[in-house]
Structures are given as structure tokens and as C-alpha cells.
Design a protein around this motif. Structure first.
Motif, PDB file in Angstrom:
ATOM      1  N   LEU A 223       0.782  -1.172  -0.066  1.00 56.28           N
ATOM      2  CA  LEU A 223      -0.029  -0.031   0.163  1.00 56.28           C
ATOM      3  C   LEU A 223       0.815   1.377  -0.089  1.00 56.28           C
ATOM      4  O   LEU A 223       0.566   2.317  -0.612  1.00 56.28           O
ATOM      5  CB  LEU A 223      -1.098   0.218   1.096  1.00 56.28           C
ATOM      6  N   GLN A 224       2.007   1.243   0.810  1.00 55.72           N
ATOM      7  CA  GLN A 224       3.007   2.382   0.909  1.00 55.72           C
ATOM      8  C   GLN A 224       3.381   2.617  -0.631  1.00 55.72           C
ATOM      9  O   GLN A 224       3.782   3.865  -0.845  1.00 55.72           O
ATOM     10  CB  GLN A 224       4.112   2.230   1.761  1.00 55.72           C
ATOM     11  N   ARG A 227       0.853   4.539  -2.252  1.00 55.31           N
ATOM     12  CA  ARG A 227       0.730   5.959  -1.702  1.00 55.31           C
ATOM     13  C   ARG A 227       2.078   6.715  -2.058  1.00 55.31           C
ATOM     14  O   ARG A 227       1.717   8.009  -2.264  1.00 55.31           O
ATOM     15  CB  ARG A 227       0.359   5.920  -0.098  1.00 55.31           C
ATOM     16  N   ASN A 228       3.101   6.153  -2.145  1.00 55.63           N
ATOM     17  CA  ASN A 228       4.252   7.147  -2.522  1.00 55.63           C
ATOM     18  C   ASN A 228       4.321   7.155  -3.924  1.00 55.63           C
ATOM     19  O   ASN A 228       5.404   7.605  -4.295  1.00 55.63           O
ATOM     20  CB  ASN A 228       5.404   6.308  -1.805  1.00 55.63           C
ATOM     21  N   GLU A 229       3.492   6.549  -4.878  1.00 58.07           N
ATOM     22  CA  GLU A 229       3.531   6.738  -6.188  1.00 58.07           C
ATOM     23  C   GLU A 229       4.882   6.004  -6.771  1.00 58.07           C
ATOM     24  O   GLU A 229       5.241   6.683  -7.805  1.00 58.07           O
ATOM     25  CB  GLU A 229       3.309   8.080  -6.752  1.00 58.07           C
ATOM     26  N   LEU A 298      -7.296   2.213  -5.483  1.00 55.54           N
ATOM     27  CA  LEU A 298      -6.680   2.982  -4.404  1.00 55.54           C
ATOM     28  C   LEU A 298      -7.925   4.263  -4.281  1.00 55.54           C
ATOM     29  O   LEU A 298      -8.184   4.731  -2.993  1.00 55.54           O
ATOM     30  CB  LEU A 298      -5.563   3.889  -4.803  1.00 55.54           C
ATOM     31  N   LYS A 302      -9.869   5.284  -0.694  1.00 54.89           N
ATOM     32  CA  LYS A 302     -10.054   6.874  -0.212  1.00 54.89           C
ATOM     33  C   LYS A 302     -11.615   7.298  -0.079  1.00 54.89           C
ATOM     34  O   LYS A 302     -11.561   8.427  -0.037  1.00 54.89           O
ATOM     35  CB  LYS A 302      -9.131   7.577  -1.156  1.00 54.89           C
ATOM     36  N   GLU A 306      -8.868  10.246   3.578  1.00 58.45           N
ATOM     37  CA  GLU A 306      -7.576   9.337   3.571  1.00 58.45           C
ATOM     38  C   GLU A 306      -7.653   8.060   3.718  1.00 58.45           C
ATOM     39  O   GLU A 306      -8.693   7.469   4.259  1.00 58.45           O
ATOM     40  CB  GLU A 306      -6.782  10.218   4.739  1.00 58.45           C
ATOM     41  N   ILE A 307      -6.634   7.458   3.300  1.00 57.50           N
ATOM     42  CA  ILE A 307      -6.714   5.904   3.389  1.00 57.50           C
ATOM     43  C   ILE A 307      -6.656   5.484   4.779  1.00 57.50           C
ATOM     44  O   ILE A 307      -5.740   5.723   5.685  1.00 57.50           O
ATOM     45  CB  ILE A 307      -5.427   5.252   2.501  1.00 57.50           C
ATOM     46  N   GLU A 309      -5.581   2.433   6.733  1.00 57.00           N
ATOM     47  CA  GLU A 309      -4.854   1.266   6.845  1.00 57.00           C
ATOM     48  C   GLU A 309      -5.679   0.167   7.432  1.00 57.00           C
ATOM     49  O   GLU A 309      -5.521  -1.245   7.027  1.00 57.00           O
ATOM     50  CB  GLU A 309      -3.394   1.478   7.246  1.00 57.00           C
ATOM     51  N   ASN A 330      -3.924   2.081  -8.822  1.00 58.86           N
ATOM     52  CA  ASN A 330      -4.661   3.308  -8.858  1.00 58.86           C
ATOM     53  C   ASN A 330      -5.258   3.464 -10.354  1.00 58.86           C
ATOM     54  O   ASN A 330      -5.482   4.598 -10.791  1.00 58.86           O
ATOM     55  CB  ASN A 330      -3.888   4.424  -8.725  1.00 58.86           C
TER      56      ASN A 330
END
Length: 487
Positions: A223-224, A227-229, A298, A302, A306-307, A309, A330
């Protein structure tokens, strides 16, 4: 004390590559091997150039020739070299050599490590951009069991030399992060891109293992990445470990089911079982060459801001308990999902969806960003031999079913819809269970959160028990007591 000026904002100072390598080199206990095969010969260079490397680098290994590499690390069953199994063999082999050749009695404080990569950069024709496996086994305390970080990268630059430079930076960041950021795995992940632009390299899979990462759930690390693209899609299996899409999708038929799965219901599983049976009966799909994916976007995670976790983990654990492979992406539009799958397989792809999803696909507003509009999107969506398996929608008040025969799209899209319908690209799931058409995830969730009874019968076998025992979606064993108190 450092000087601050009015108007200053907080920022995080990023150590230079030289300082990262030098800090490792100047630690008298850190000691290990660099093993880089294929095109990945760049990481150790940073440590040699930083200075003070004589007490850090036990050996710099470059088994570039395939025959010599096989002689050192053995021959892979599939004959390939840029694979996860090859990387693991390298890490284990070099770690064993350190333990064998360096006396613990003589060096009781040593922190051993092995860094390795196996990489293929862009080919001569510039058709394949290249990819690689990178990993490290390390000790953060003398004599402890080894911890491990393994990741897969895809190159985006179109020059082999630039790809090698980027890989060397990534490797340096990984080694530094393993020793000095292992207590913050989310930040460690982010710091892998220190001094690297995200348009240069993609990290599409990472797994943490060992005593220093006993608390890490690799699904959250996936997931990170999103989130960090760092990547567009990640996958993990029923065991919770992240898996590389290319490995499980290569030359496979793929059936994808998109949903919120909050929670997974009997309708979701009915869609899965019935569409899978139809997909196999289509005549071009072999059951042993079929991969089924439950996909969550994603944007869906959202949906409430916000996501969350914890909420994500609830959904993931329920799907994994049913033995399913999960994808988080995404890809808001279906055509992007199909494009992604087509990167890894040339076999038939099937999409499973409800009639409301199909209606949305024919809404032109979702394609305003494309120069070719909806026609461009449909050219990508129905590329090759894609099939849409359509699950009927039941009206909650009248009980009427909406199928491919009576669903209504915008009048301007009617003829386009007929084209795909009459050419067999949209197929109704006919052998569905009519007794569960009233079940919707959002209604089940509302019942769970409010403590209302009856939701258990709407979920697959075993799922209600997991929700109760795991305190999922705000429910626990005291749900009934909470309801009585509210009344």
C-alpha cells in the motif's frame, strides 16, 4: 544550535550518497559482500569512492559471464538469471561464505551483510526497458538472525548507462536504510528514492522479513508503494506476501473482479464462481493456466477521505482467508486495468462486473482526458479477445433484474453498446443465485457498524467469525451488548 530565520519551514535533510556510504564504511563493525551480476555493477562503486572501505567490503563479486555465474550460484530450473530465486541464491551463498570464513570468536561484534542484485538493462533495440531484483541480508546486532529486504524494480530511462547509475543510487539507499532506518520501514521505503526522480525507476514489489521486521505486514508495504507513487499496482497472495505481477500473470488467462469488498459478500463470491466456470467453458481457457484477481482501487480505499490502513487490512485479510490473490491499483478506469494486464500476458482476459459498473463504462465524462475520448478507451479496453461477464442487478423495491438485454446507456452510446453486445464481448451470468440479489456490501457494513443482527447470513462461510474475532469494521464480540446499551 543551528540558526533559524523567520519564515523557515520544517524540512528533512537528505544525506548525500557519499555521506551514506561513508557512514557505513566508518562503522568498524559493518562488514559484508557486494554481489552484482548482469548489468548491475554500480552500487559497490559508491562505497569504494567514499573512502574507508577496507574495513567494510569483504568482497565485491561480479559473476558477469553466465557460465561462471552458474558455477558459483548453480543453474536455475527455468534457465533464467534475472529472477527472485536467483537473487535469493546469491544472498544465501554469499552470507554462508562470510559466516564460514570469518571467525565469530575473533570478530564478536561484526554485523555481517550481503547486498546483491541481478539486473537486465534496456536491450539494444530499446524495445524492453529492463528490470531487476535487488536485496540485502543483514544483521543489526552481532550474532542475531539475518533480516532481509527484497525488491523488484522496472527501469523507465531509455539509456543503459543512466539505468546503471540509478541502480547504484538505489542500492546505496537500500544498504543505508537497512542499517539505519530498519526501525521505520515506511520511511525506509520512501528513502529508497533519495536522489532519484520517480520517473527514472519503478519499485513494484518489496518484501521485508526477519527479526527486525517481525512487526511488518508486507501488504501494508504494498500500500505504501502506491501511496508514495512508486508504482501503479501491487499484488499479494493468500499468505500475505507481496508477489510480482509478471511472475503469476505471465502467459496466463486472467479473470479480474473489481469491488470494494467492504466486506466481501455472498454476491461477490457468486460472481466469482459463476464467471470463472463460464470463462473456462469458453473454450480458450485452461483451468491450470487461469489466474483470478480480486482488485481494489486506491480511489475506493480513499472513498471516505484519507486511506484507512486498518480498514484496508480488514478487507485484505478477509479476501486472503478465502484463498484469493488481491490487487491494489490506482486504475480508476477499467481500460487502464486491462492495459496493465496486457503488459504481462497475451492470453484471454475476462472482467467480472455488475450492470451498474458497465453503465458507468459507457459514460463519456470519464474519458475527457483522452484525446480520442471514449473510442480510445474502448480500443484499449476491448483489445484482443476481452470478455465482460455481467452480473444482474436486482431492484430493491420491484425485484426487477437489469441484465445486458435491458440495461440503459446514454442514447448516444446505444449503438456502440450494441456493437460489443452483439459481437459477444458482453455476456450475462445466467446461472446466478436469485436469493442473494438484495445483498450489498454497504448495507452489510451499515448493519455491522450499528450492531444490527442478520448480516452474518449475507457473507461467505467463515467470514462472520473472522469479523467477530478480529474486531473488523467496528464489530466485536460485544456488538450485541453495545446495541442493548444504545437502546
Amino acid at each position: 544550535m543551528a540558526i533559524t530565520l523567520p519564515g523557515d519551514n520544517d524540512f528533512e535533510s537528505v544525506p548525500s550518497l557519499k555521506n551514506k556510504a561513508l557512514r557505513i564504511n566508518l562503522n568498524r563493525n559493518i562488514y559484508g559482500t557486494f554481489a552484482e551480476i548482469g548489468a548491475g555493477q554500480e552500487t559497490v562503486r559508491h562505497f569504494f569512492r567514499a573512502g574507508g572501505a577496507s574495513g567494510t567490503i569483504a568482497k565485491a563479486m561480479s559473476a558477469y559471464d553466465k557460465d561462471f555465474s552458474d558455477a558459483v550460484y548453480g543453474i536455475q530450473d527455468d534457465g533464467r538469471y534475472v529472477t527472485e530465486s536467483r537473487l535469493r541464491k546469491m544472498l544465501q551463498h554469499e552470507t554462508d561464505l562470510i559466516e564460514e570464513r570469518i571467525s565469530r570468536e575473533k570478530h564478536p561484534d561484526k554485523l555481517f551483510f550481503t547486498y546483491a542484485n541481478t539486473v537486465a538493462t534496456i536491450d539494444f533495440a530499446k524495445k524492453f526497458l529492463g528490470h531487476g531484483w535487488v536485496g540485502i541480508k543483514f544483521q543489526a546486532a552481532p550474532g542475531e538472525e539475518y533480516s532481509e529486504i527484497i525488491l523488484h524494480v522496472r527501469f523507465k530511462e531509455r539509456d543503459a548507462r543512466l539505468q546503471q547509475i540509478t541502480l547504484g543510487i538505489l542500492g546505496t539507499n537500500l544498504i543505508y536504510g537497512a542499517f539505519y532506518k530498519h526501525d521505520q520501514p515506511k520511511k525506509l521505503l520512501k528513502y529508497l528514492y533519495d536522489h532519484i526522480d520517480k520517473d527514472k525507476i519503478e519499485i513494484d514489489m518489496i518484501n521485508f522479513d526477519g527479526p527486525r521486521f517481525a512487526h511488518v505486514d508486507n501488504r501494508l508495504m504494498s500500500l505504501q508503494l502506491l501511496r508514495n507513487e512508486m508504482t501503479e499496482a501491487v499484488m499479494f497472495g493468500p499468505d500475505g506476501n507481496n508477489i510480482l505481477a509478471a511472475r503469476i500473470l505471465y502467459k496466463k488467462n486472467v479473470l479480474a473482479l473489481r469491488g470494494s469488498f467492504r466486506p466481501v459478500t455472498k454476491v461477490n463470491m457468486d460472481m466469482y464462481h459463476k464467471s470463472r466456470a463460464m470463462f473456462i467453458k469458453s473454450g480458450k481457457v485452461q483451468e491450470d493456466r487461469l489466474e483470478t484477481i480480486f482488485e481494489i482501487t486506491l480511489s475506493n480505499l480513499k472513498a471516505s477521505g484519507e486511506i484507512d490502513e486498518e480498514d484496508f487490512m480488514h478487507r485484505a485479510e478477509l479476501l486472503c482467508s478465502l484463498g484469493q490473490t488481491v490487487m491494489i491499483s490506482n486504475f480508476k478506469e477499467y481500460y487502464r486495468l486491462v492495459e496493465y494486464l496486457n503488459n504481462y500476458t497475451k492470453e484471454r482476459i475476462g472482467l467480472v462486473m455488475g450492470t451498474n459498473n458497465l453503465i458507468d463504462i459507457f459514460d463519456t465524462q470519464y474519458y475527457n482526458h483522452l484525446s480520442g475520448g471514449i473510442l480510445e478507451a474502448f480500443g484499449k479496453l476491448f483489445f484482443k479477445d476481452l470478455r465482460v461477464y455481467l452480473y444482474p442487478m436486482q431492484d430493491a423495491e420491484t425485484g426487477e433484474l437489469t441484465t445486458s438485454e435491458n440495461l440503459k446507456v446514454h442514447p448516444r452510446m446505444k449503438e456502440l453498446y450494441k456493437f460489443f453486445k452483439y459481437n459477444g464481448r458482453v455476456i450475462d451470468i445466467e446461472d446466478f443465485d436469485p436469493t442473494i440479489g438484495h445483498i450489498y456490501s454497504r448495507e452489510v457494513l451499515r448493519m455491522i457498524e450499528s450492531g444490527q443482527d442478520g448480516w452474518q447470513e449475507m457473507l461467505p462461510e467463515g467470514i462472520p467469525e473472522l469479523i467477530d474475532e478480529g474486531d473488523f469494521f467496528g464489530c466485536n464480540k460485544n456488538c450485541e451488548a453495545q446495541v442493548d446499551q444504545d437502546l
